[in-house]
Design an enzyme around this catalytic site. Structure first.
Site, PDB file in Angstrom:
ATOM      1  N   HIS A 113       0.605  -1.409   0.172  1.00 33.02           N
ATOM      2  CA  HIS A 113      -0.185   0.096   0.141  1.00 33.02           C
ATOM      3  C   HIS A 113       0.599   1.756   0.083  1.00 33.02           C
ATOM      4  CE1 HIS A 113      -3.622   2.537   1.720  1.00 33.02           C
ATOM      5  NE2 HIS A 113      -4.048   2.182   0.673  1.00 33.02           N
ATOM      6  N   LYS A 115       3.302   4.751  -1.021  1.00 32.77           N
ATOM      7  CA  LYS A 115       3.549   5.101  -2.682  1.00 32.77           C
ATOM      8  C   LYS A 115       4.798   5.819  -2.324  1.00 32.77           C
ATOM      9  CE  LYS A 115      -1.082   4.334  -2.174  1.00 32.77           C
ATOM     10  NZ  LYS A 115      -2.083   3.946  -0.729  1.00 32.77           N
ATOM     11  N   ASP A 120      17.386   9.600  -8.305  1.00 30.11           N
ATOM     12  CA  ASP A 120      18.502   9.448  -8.702  1.00 30.11           C
ATOM     13  C   ASP A 120      19.278   9.633  -6.861  1.00 30.11           C
ATOM     14  OD1 ASP A 120      18.924   9.489 -11.388  1.00 30.11           O
ATOM     15  OD2 ASP A 120      18.410  11.705 -11.264  1.00 30.11           O
ATOM     16  N   HIS A 287      -9.358  10.963   1.121  1.00 32.21           N
ATOM     17  CA  HIS A 287      -8.543  10.088   1.030  1.00 32.21           C
ATOM     18  C   HIS A 287      -7.027  10.159   1.437  1.00 32.21           C
ATOM     19  CE1 HIS A 287      -6.060   7.344  -1.476  1.00 32.21           C
ATOM     20  NE2 HIS A 287      -7.179   5.778  -1.130  1.00 32.21           N
ATOM     21  N   LYS A 289      -4.103  10.632   5.001  1.00 32.72           N
ATOM     22  CA  LYS A 289      -3.622  10.211   5.584  1.00 32.72           C
ATOM     23  C   LYS A 289      -2.316  10.621   6.343  1.00 32.72           C
ATOM     24  CE  LYS A 289      -3.412   7.400   2.502  1.00 32.72           C
ATOM     25  NZ  LYS A 289      -5.809   6.438   2.762  1.00 32.72           N
ATOM     26  N   ASP A 294       0.948  19.741  18.006  1.00 27.03           N
ATOM     27  CA  ASP A 294       1.738  21.093  18.458  1.00 27.03           C
ATOM     28  C   ASP A 294       2.243  22.054  17.698  1.00 27.03           C
ATOM     29  OD1 ASP A 294       0.978  20.367  21.363  1.00 27.03           O
ATOM     30  OD2 ASP A 294       2.412  19.521  21.012  1.00 27.03           O
TER      31      ASP A 294
END
Length: 412
Positions: A113, A115, A120, A287, A289, A294
């Site tokens: 899952h 991404k 380089d 979608h 996450k 603080d």
């Protein structure tokens, strides 16, 4: 592989595919030596075609390219698309592909899952964004609201090591160098990579969340697509609110999968009683996450706060101490609250509780223990396979009318 805090980094916030895709494709077009990509989904659509064109161009310049996709999330990518990339010299791998049963994908659990993009060994991206039209909310009504970061500095070396380790440990490559040298400092932000796997890093991402929640003194703001947290995350959030931390959750109000909201909303009454504020984002599917604590701490990545992400999937999040990034995220998220969210009140949370309470009790405790029972029955060892032998055929495209009402079947 244990990652530590690395000093001297810079993070640029990228909101939605409209900012993320151009930045990634520009980096691919500028690559000189190597591109490593991990993703859950690639669609053969306008975004997937742009990705393919950028990769083929880079391959024509002699850049080494390793693309790893998930065998469940990208099960429908057509053979022609794959064949074009393979012919150009792009190496494609599928994480744990499984045959269909009666035409249905059955390999739902323990997915890749993450991404990740590394170019380089000098530039990297981490996000929750897949390669598809459904991450273009400015263009399509059901496009998802999501986030990523572009990072430079020594942290890029750790991200590359994580991407390389997946390929090497599954024997997909043998000649990928372990290191391309230490990346020069690019800013002043400390960062730490956390991955989740089913071997040595089962709770790393959750541990970092818990530490940040415990350390928070003034505010916690979490925006998460699929919110059904572990016992200890739930406990820590409620404890933080009780000691006076302003705890705010932004959750899905217009979900791409209705069951996700049903599960999250079953917790609302209990969270509200401790003073946690809950907002549902109504403009489009959420979608995200991401979270901030603080005025300095932030996280961006692929991990939801649900049993799949916290206990089964391979995930990657960056944890960042950067006052400017924190400020940008806070301003953006409070803007979402003001313009596009609905406050959940105790009255709203109590609606239908007479029938939802038993469902909530059963589903919460089942889903909390389900990952453990899955661990007792591994079934097989996940593997990487070359993605070069799929029969030709066109993935069915969605027209614009379909996209307006599309509901994803993938928890991406």
């Amino acid at each position: 592989m244990k990652f530590q805090w690395k000093e001297g980094n810079r993070a640029d916030l990228l909101i939605n595919g409209s900012e993320y895709f151009p930045a990634v494709f520009d980096a691919i077009r500028a690559a000189r030596r190597e591109i490593l990509i991990e993703t859950f989904i690639i669609f053969n659509d306008e975004v997937g075609q742009a990705l393919k064109a950028a990769l083929i161009d880079a391959a024509s310049r002699g850049v080494r390219i390793e693309v790893t996709v998930d065998g469940y999330g990208t099960a429908d990518l057509d053979g022609d698309y794959i064949a074009e990339l393979a012919a150009a010299g792009v190496h494609m791998h599928s994480y744990d592909p499984q045959p269909r049963r009666l035409g249905v994908r059955t390999n739902l659990f323990r997915r890749l899952h993450r991404k990740i993009v590394v170019v380089d060994g000098e530039l990297a991206f981490i996000s929750g964004i897949n390669y598809g039209w459904d991450h273009l909310p400015e263009k399509y009504a059901m496009g998802k609201q999501d986030y990523g970061v572009r990072v430079r500095g020594p942290i890029v070396g750790d991200i590359r090591r994580a991407a390389r380790a997946l390929l090497v440990e599954h024997q997909a490559v043998q000649d990928l160098p372990d290191s391309q040298g230490e990346t020069a400092p690019a800013g002043d932000a400390p960062m730490r990579l956390a991955i989740r796997d089913n071997y040595r890093h089962r709770t790393d991402i959750e541990d970092h969340y818990v530490a940040a929640i415990r350390a928070a003194r003034r505010r916690l703001l979490i925006a998460n697509a699929y919110f059904f947290p572990s016992y200890r995350l739930w406990h820590e959030l409620r404890t933080a609110a009780r000691r006076g931390v302003d705890v705010i959750l932004i959750l899905q109000g217009r979900p791409d999968m209705p069951w996700a909201r049903v599960l999250s909303s079953s917790l609302y009454s209990y969270l509200l009683k401790d003073g946690i504020r809950i907002y549902e984002y109504k403009e489009r599917p959420l979608h995200a996450k991401i979270a901030i604590a603080d005025e300095e701490w932030a996280t961006v990545g692929s991990s939801n706060l649900d049993p799949l992400s916290l206990s089964l999937n391979l995930e990657a999040n960056l944890f960042i101490r950067d006052a400017e990034l924190n400020r940008q995220l806070h301003a953006h998220l409070t803007g979402l609250i003001d313009d596009s969210c609905h406050l959940i009140t105790p009255e709203v949370a109590e609606r239908g509780r007479w029938w939802r309470a038993p469902l909530m009790f059963m589903s919460y405790h089942f889903l909390r223990h389900f990952p453990v029972s899955m661990g007792w029955q591994p079934g097989h060892t996940p593997r990487l396979e070359p993605l070069t032998d799929k029969p030709p055929g066109k993935q069915q495209a969605l027209d614009d009318a379909d996209k307006e009402g599309y509901e994803s079947e993938r928890n991406g």
